[in-house]
Motif scaffolding. Structure first.
Motif, PDB file in Angstrom:
ATOM      1  N   UNK A  10     -59.542 -16.539  -7.214  1.00 57.92           N
ATOM      2  CA  UNK A  10     -60.012 -15.166  -7.401  1.00 57.92           C
ATOM      3  C   UNK A  10     -58.872 -14.160  -7.490  1.00 57.92           C
ATOM      4  N   UNK A  11     -57.617 -14.628  -7.376  1.00 57.55           N
ATOM      5  CA  UNK A  11     -56.475 -13.713  -7.435  1.00 57.55           C
ATOM      6  C   UNK A  11     -55.704 -13.819  -8.741  1.00 57.55           C
ATOM      7  N   UNK A  12     -56.301 -14.442  -9.750  1.00 53.38           N
ATOM      8  CA  UNK A  12     -55.623 -14.514 -11.038  1.00 53.38           C
ATOM      9  C   UNK A  12     -55.554 -13.135 -11.671  1.00 53.38           C
ATOM     10  N   UNK A  36     -52.066 -10.220  -4.576  1.00 53.17           N
ATOM     11  CA  UNK A  36     -51.349 -10.885  -3.493  1.00 53.17           C
ATOM     12  C   UNK A  36     -50.056 -10.129  -3.225  1.00 53.17           C
ATOM     13  N   UNK A  37     -49.448 -10.423  -2.085  1.00 51.62           N
ATOM     14  CA  UNK A  37     -48.160  -9.824  -1.731  1.00 51.62           C
ATOM     15  C   UNK A  37     -47.061 -10.827  -2.064  1.00 51.62           C
ATOM     16  N   UNK A  65     -48.897  -8.702 -10.222  1.00 52.51           N
ATOM     17  CA  UNK A  65     -49.195  -9.511 -11.398  1.00 52.51           C
ATOM     18  C   UNK A  65     -48.245  -9.235 -12.561  1.00 52.51           C
ATOM     19  N   UNK A  66     -47.599  -8.095 -12.570  1.00 52.42           N
ATOM     20  CA  UNK A  66     -46.599  -7.818 -13.608  1.00 52.42           C
ATOM     21  C   UNK A  66     -45.260  -8.425 -13.216  1.00 52.42           C
ATOM     22  N   UNK A  67     -44.768  -8.091 -12.044  1.00 47.56           N
ATOM     23  CA  UNK A  67     -43.442  -8.545 -11.622  1.00 47.56           C
ATOM     24  C   UNK A  67     -43.436 -10.051 -11.382  1.00 47.56           C
ATOM     25  N   UNK A  68     -44.510 -10.581 -10.811  1.00 45.72           N
ATOM     26  CA  UNK A  68     -44.569 -12.012 -10.536  1.00 45.72           C
ATOM     27  C   UNK A  68     -43.896 -12.365  -9.232  1.00 45.72           C
ATOM     28  N   UNK A 126     -51.416 -16.681  -3.320  1.00 46.90           N
ATOM     29  CA  UNK A 126     -51.247 -16.270  -4.718  1.00 46.90           C
ATOM     30  C   UNK A 126     -51.951 -17.190  -5.702  1.00 46.90           C
ATOM     31  N   UNK A 127     -52.146 -18.453  -5.342  1.00 44.33           N
ATOM     32  CA  UNK A 127     -52.743 -19.401  -6.281  1.00 44.33           C
ATOM     33  C   UNK A 127     -54.253 -19.542  -6.109  1.00 44.33           C
TER      34      UNK A 127
END
Length: 570
Positions: free
Chosen positions: A278-280, A266-267, A176-179, A274-275
């Motif tokens: 619940x993975x926000x 997510x990986x 979530x940081x790197x994107x 990723x979208x």
């Protein structure tokens, strides 16, 4: 091939023209000039038509077959942590293309490709192989094994191009940081998107994004601490049967984010999910009612404005009745409470009484002043805007005083918490390295240092004697405030569905780091046990501090008294 054909035509035309001119000159003399000019005009007209047709066909190839064969995915700079550990880098990968005009038998070609790429869309791929396009992509970013297998099939009209692919050595550790990027190596989330927005996209468009010229982008994150945080979140989700978890470690003096994670994640190497909702990134892109962590902000307001001091007393004998609403304490003492007791017993009634020592507008202005009501400013693109009532009436002021009625991001709560403990300075969080001098240049003094000193005392007292006891880590002088909030579902509070949080600082006598942990819908670890923040999120923070403090350079202190020290209230 088109270029060679045009050169042959031009050579033939020039030869023919020379023969015609010489023949006419010999037979007709000066009268031939007009014919020569007319002949040349005809040739130029023919060449113009041919050139126009070639250009048209070229555009048709782009429309029918996708990117032109000369297109190259642009390079990106490496992203590294504060210690130089690689978080994201480019690697070379092969992509499969076809030239349909050179395909001898589309059926046979497709049948062979399916032996290696069984998930190809059969009808779509067949139609594209049968088309007149000059170039089409069949599959981007193959594995080396897939490339080798396709090469051995020996299909005419099939080829490979080397492209750039983004690789994340840590997998989901800092997702979530790197994107992440899309198939064309363009940043679409996290710091990858931030890098593009700072000018990389323009460099790529102009063809100037050359790998050797791109300096690595260094983040404030410490990969070692990030790994610890994510590991503790996984353990907590399993231990407390929660649907989600999150945590952040923030430098209280610079605003640097050393670690931040949100699960489920997510990986980025395989971001097929990723979208999913619940993975926000719950820490910066989700807003929640943060419960009793807000009591610390309400107490700070009363102390800052002088409507209360540490010796003040508030009547929590009986519930507060407002119209159809009744405000009760979770574990009420049924008596008058001092300010420290209101804090360590987490009294809703006492906090509401304290909030009413100022007007609703003053309360609202104070919360805006400490950064809780406006959208937070940071590099990460995924940042949500807090929600609040359009008008603060008495009922709103009372419920907001203990964390119901305003929803904000957990990261924003950590930022405001840092201001309560670091001497009163609000520092916007950053994912890039920043020293204290740089932070102080943009910091806002939102409460007096004396108020911050009293808040440090209260935070420490709560870990010693209140709901934060499980967060104690010997030698690290931890202080904090718990928050257990009922969740709102379809506009109603639902009993049994909680959003738990624990906001902490250490060493709280001179805070260096803020740690905030949250759990979404935690359940009792075992039948008969509770599921409040004092039981679960405090333990999460304990584990994060215990494992990461040494890595952050904080030395344990066993030689001095670590009890909360009363400060002057004058």
């Amino acid at each position: 091939m088109i270029g060679r054909w045009r050169r042959r035509k031009e050579t033939s035309a020039e030869t023919s023209e020379r023969i015609v001119v010489e023949g006419i000159a010999k037979s007709t003399g000066g009268r031939a000039r007009t014919r020569i000019i007319m002949t040349m005009a005809v040739f130029f007209a023919v060449y113009g038509v041919i050139a126009g047709r070639l250009a048209y066909l070229g555009f048709q190839e782009l429309e029918q077959g996708g990117p032109a064969p000369s297109r190259v995915t642009a390079s990106r700079p490496d992203i590294v942590d504060r210690n130089g550990e690689v978080l994201a880098t480019d690697i070379n990968t092969a992509s499969l293309f076809a030239e349909p005009r050179r395909i001898v038998d589309a059926d046979e070609a497709l049948e062979k490709l399916l032996t290696v790429l069984p998930d190809l869309n059969i009808e779509q791929t067949y139609n594209r192989l049968e088309s007149d396009a000059g170039f089409i992509w069949l599959r981007r970013q193959l594995s080396p094994r897939q490339q080798q297998a396709i090469m051995q099939l020996g299909i005419p009209g099939i080829g490979f191009r080397t492209e750039k692919r983004r690789f994340y050595p840590g997998g989901p550790t800092a997702a979530h940081i790197v994107g992440l990027v899309n198939v064309d190596n363009k940043g679409i989330a996290g710091m990858e998107k931030y890098v593009d927005d700072q000018g990389l996209a323009d460099l790529q468009a102009s063809g100037l994004a050359v790998a050797r010229d791109l300096e690595p982008v260094r983040l404030s994150m410490d990969l070692r601490v990030q790994h610890i945080v994510r590991d503790e979140l996984e353990r907590a989700m399993e231990r407390y049967h929660a649907i989600a978890a999150g945590a952040v470690v923030l430098n209280a003096r610079t605003g640097e984010i050393l670690a931040m994670a949100s699960l489920p994640d997510f990986d980025p190497n395989n971001p097929f999910n990723a979208h999913e909702k619940d993975r926000l990134n719950r820490m910066s892109a989700g807003v929640y009612e943060m419960g009793s962590t807000f009591k610390g902000f309400t107490l700070a307001m009363a102390l800052e404005k002088g409507t209360a001091n540490l010796n003040s007393r508030f009547d929590a004998t009986r519930p507060i009745q407002i119209a159809r609403h009744t405000i009760r304490d979770f574990h009420g003492k049924g008596r008058v409470l001092t300010v420290p007791e209101v804090f360590i017993y987490s009294s809703n009634i006492g906090t509401a009484r304290m909030a009413e020592t100022v007007s609703a507008e003053e309360h609202r202005a104070f919360f805006r002043q400490i950064g809780l009501l406006d959208r937070m400013t940071t590099e990460l693109p995924e940042v949500a805007r807090p929600t609040e009532p359009s008008e603060w009436k008495r009922i709103h002021q009372i419920t907001i005083s203990f964390g119901h009625g305003v929803a904000t991001t957990p990261l924003q709560t950590a930022m405001a918490g840092a201001a309560m403990l670091n001497g009163g300075k609000l520092i916007q969080p950053t994912f890039l390295p920043r020293n204290e001098a740089q932070a102080q240049a943009s910091a806002l003094q939102v409460i007096k240092p004396q108020t911050s000193e009293m808040m440090r005392y209260l935070f420490r007292l709560n870990v010693e004697k209140g709901s934060g006891r499980r967060a104690e880590v010997p030698g690290y002088f931890v202080g904090g405030k718990t928050g257990t909030a009922e969740k709102v579902v379809n506009g109603r509070y639902v009993s049994g569905k909680r959003f738990n949080a624990f906001l902490a600082g250490f060493p709280v006598n001179d805070p260096e780091y803020i740690v905030l942990a949250v759990l979404d819908e935690p359940q009792p670890e075992k039948p008969g046990m509770g599921a409040t923040a004092g039981i679960n999120t405090t333990q999460m923070v304990n584990s994060i501090i215990r494992r990461s403090a040494a890595l952050l350079g904080v030395k344990p202190d066993f030689g001095h008294e670590s009890d909360a020290l009363l400060v002057s209230t004058r």
